[in-house]
Design an enzyme around this catalytic site. Structure first.
Site, PDB file in Angstrom:
ATOM      1  N   GLU A   1      -6.878   4.778   7.598  1.00  0.00           N
ATOM      2  CA  GLU A   1      -6.716   6.366   7.067  1.00  0.00           C
ATOM      3  C   GLU A   1      -8.015   6.889   6.554  1.00  0.00           C
ATOM      4  OE1 GLU A   1      -2.922   5.587   5.319  1.00  0.00           O
ATOM      5  OE2 GLU A   1      -1.937   5.191   7.277  1.00  0.00           O
TER       6      GLU A   1
ATOM      7  N   ASN B   1       0.813  -1.192  -0.007  1.00  0.00           N
ATOM      8  CA  ASN B   1      -0.041  -0.028  -0.045  1.00  0.00           C
ATOM      9  C   ASN B   1       1.022   1.246   0.172  1.00  0.00           C
ATOM     10  OD1 ASN B   1      -1.855   2.018   0.512  1.00  0.00           O
ATOM     11  ND2 ASN B   1      -2.412   1.459   2.371  1.00  0.00           N
TER      12      ASN B   1
ATOM     13  N   GLY C   1       2.896  -1.187   4.103  1.00  0.00           N
ATOM     14  CA  GLY C   1       2.821   0.398   3.970  1.00  0.00           C
ATOM     15  C   GLY C   1       4.164   0.906   3.831  1.00  0.00           C
TER      16      GLY C   1
ATOM     17  N   SER D   1       3.054  -1.984  10.691  1.00  0.00           N
ATOM     18  CA  SER D   1       4.524  -1.887  10.840  1.00  0.00           C
ATOM     19  C   SER D   1       5.200  -3.227  10.426  1.00  0.00           C
ATOM     20  CB  SER D   1       4.815  -1.721  12.252  1.00  0.00           C
ATOM     21  OG  SER D   1       4.287  -0.235  12.536  1.00  0.00           O
TER      22      SER D   1
ATOM     23  N   GLU E   1      -5.576  -4.979  10.602  1.00  0.00           N
ATOM     24  CA  GLU E   1      -4.480  -3.824  11.009  1.00  0.00           C
ATOM     25  C   GLU E   1      -4.923  -3.088  12.082  1.00  0.00           C
ATOM     26  OE1 GLU E   1      -2.370  -2.875   7.007  1.00  0.00           O
ATOM     27  OE2 GLU E   1      -4.231  -1.317   7.052  1.00  0.00           O
TER      28      GLU E   1
ATOM     29  N   LYS F   1       0.059   4.259  -0.524  1.00  0.00           N
ATOM     30  CA  LYS F   1      -0.789   5.591  -0.100  1.00  0.00           C
ATOM     31  C   LYS F   1      -0.352   6.685  -0.688  1.00  0.00           C
ATOM     32  CE  LYS F   1      -0.229   3.421   4.503  1.00  0.00           C
ATOM     33  NZ  LYS F   1      -0.083   3.307   6.052  1.00  0.00           N
TER      34      LYS F   1
ATOM     35  N   HIS G   1      -9.540   1.326   4.767  1.00  0.00           N
ATOM     36  CA  HIS G   1      -8.397   1.388   5.394  1.00  0.00           C
ATOM     37  C   HIS G   1      -8.585   2.521   6.686  1.00  0.00           C
ATOM     38  CE1 HIS G   1      -4.167   2.722   6.170  1.00  0.00           C
ATOM     39  NE2 HIS G   1      -3.866   1.633   5.692  1.00  0.00           N
TER      40      HIS G   1
ATOM     41  N   GLY H   1       2.081   2.548  10.831  1.00  0.00           N
ATOM     42  CA  GLY H   1       2.837   3.562  10.586  1.00  0.00           C
ATOM     43  C   GLY H   1       3.567   4.044  11.719  1.00  0.00           C
TER      44      GLY H   1
END
Ligand code: PGA
Length: 249
Positions: free
Chosen positions: A94, A7, A231, A210, A163, A9, A92, A169
């Site tokens: 985010e 991903n 990510g 992570s 996740e 992003k 997701h 992150g």
């Protein structure tokens, strides 16, 4: 079959960087078998990346549920198919956080994705507050139920990515044992939803948050996940290459 999904992003800044990264990842796939490696770049790079002959499959990071019309700024599943996407990340954290995507909206997107025979990567995860309150299982079950309830068509492959929001992150990955336990809880919720029908032929479970080359293999071998959603580490071809290698049976 295992899945290792990148991903990206909102990265990188230019197409030339995206292409270099994409081709460098492809170089790492020599000798890799029985692993689907999927890259989900920003929308604008999809069609140009597709022009490169690689072993990498393409995914999108989002979509809209309507087929077409006056929806400024949105992208339909047909458009994604047209540019060669096979996968779509949905829900997701985010998007849930910054764009206030609700479980109901995610359910509509999911229906659009499966109706179009695209493969969903449904992301679920609890926040740190929810974890501290001890409500992780309830939160995940609610996310799974509201996305899947009433969905008629599952498709042959349905990816659910666990996740934990606090692990995304942050460099604080979820403990292997804890992640494995949570995977079993998610599976239990699915069995409840499908009345204990055999779900193993459709559902694959991914871990994300992570992931790096030091912990990737443990999520697969010890915690029993079928794949990884990566990510930050997917923007470094050396590190991502090692993660892919660690997923090799
Ligand atoms: P991260 O992101 O690997 O950078 O934690 C994972 C994700 O957001 O899918």
């Amino acid at each position: 079959m295992r899945f290792v999904i990148a991903n990206w992003k909102m990265n990188p800044d230019s197409f030339s960087e995206a292409k270099n990264l994409f081709l460098s990842i492809n170089e790492k796939l020599t000798g890799i078998k029985d692993i689907k490696v999927v890259v989900c770049p920003p929308f604008v790079y999809l069609s140009k990346l597709k022009e490169n002959k690689t072993k990498i499959e393409l995914g999108a990071q989002n979509c809209f549920w309507e087929k077409n019309g006056a929806y400024t700024g949105e992208i339909s599943v047909q458009m994604l198919k047209y540019v060669g996407c096979q996968y779509v990340i949905l829900g997701h954290s985010e998007r849930r956080k910054y764009f206030k995507e609700s479980n109901q909206e995610i359910a509509k997107k999911l229906k659009a994705v499966t109706d179009a025979n695209l493969i969903p990567v449904l992301c679920i995860g609890e926040t740190v507050e929810e974890k501290e309150r001890g409500t992780t299982v309830k939160v995940l079950e609610n996310q799974v139920f509201s996305a899947l309830y009433g969905l008629e068509k599952l498709g042959e492959v349905f990816l659910i990515a666990y996740e934990p929001v606090w692990a995304i992150g942050t460099g604080i990955s979820c403990g292997i044992e804890e992640a494995g336990q949570t995977r079993l809880e998610i599976k239990k919720s699915l069995l409840k939803l499908f009345n204990n029908k055999e779900i193993d032929k459709n559902f694959y479970f991914l871990y994300g948050g992570s992931v790096n080359s030091g912990n990737s293999q443990d999520y697969l071998e010890k915690a029993g996940f079928d794949g990884l959603l990566v990510g930050g580490a997917s923007l470094n071809p050396e590190e991502f290459g090692k993660i892919i290698k660690s997923a090799q049976y």
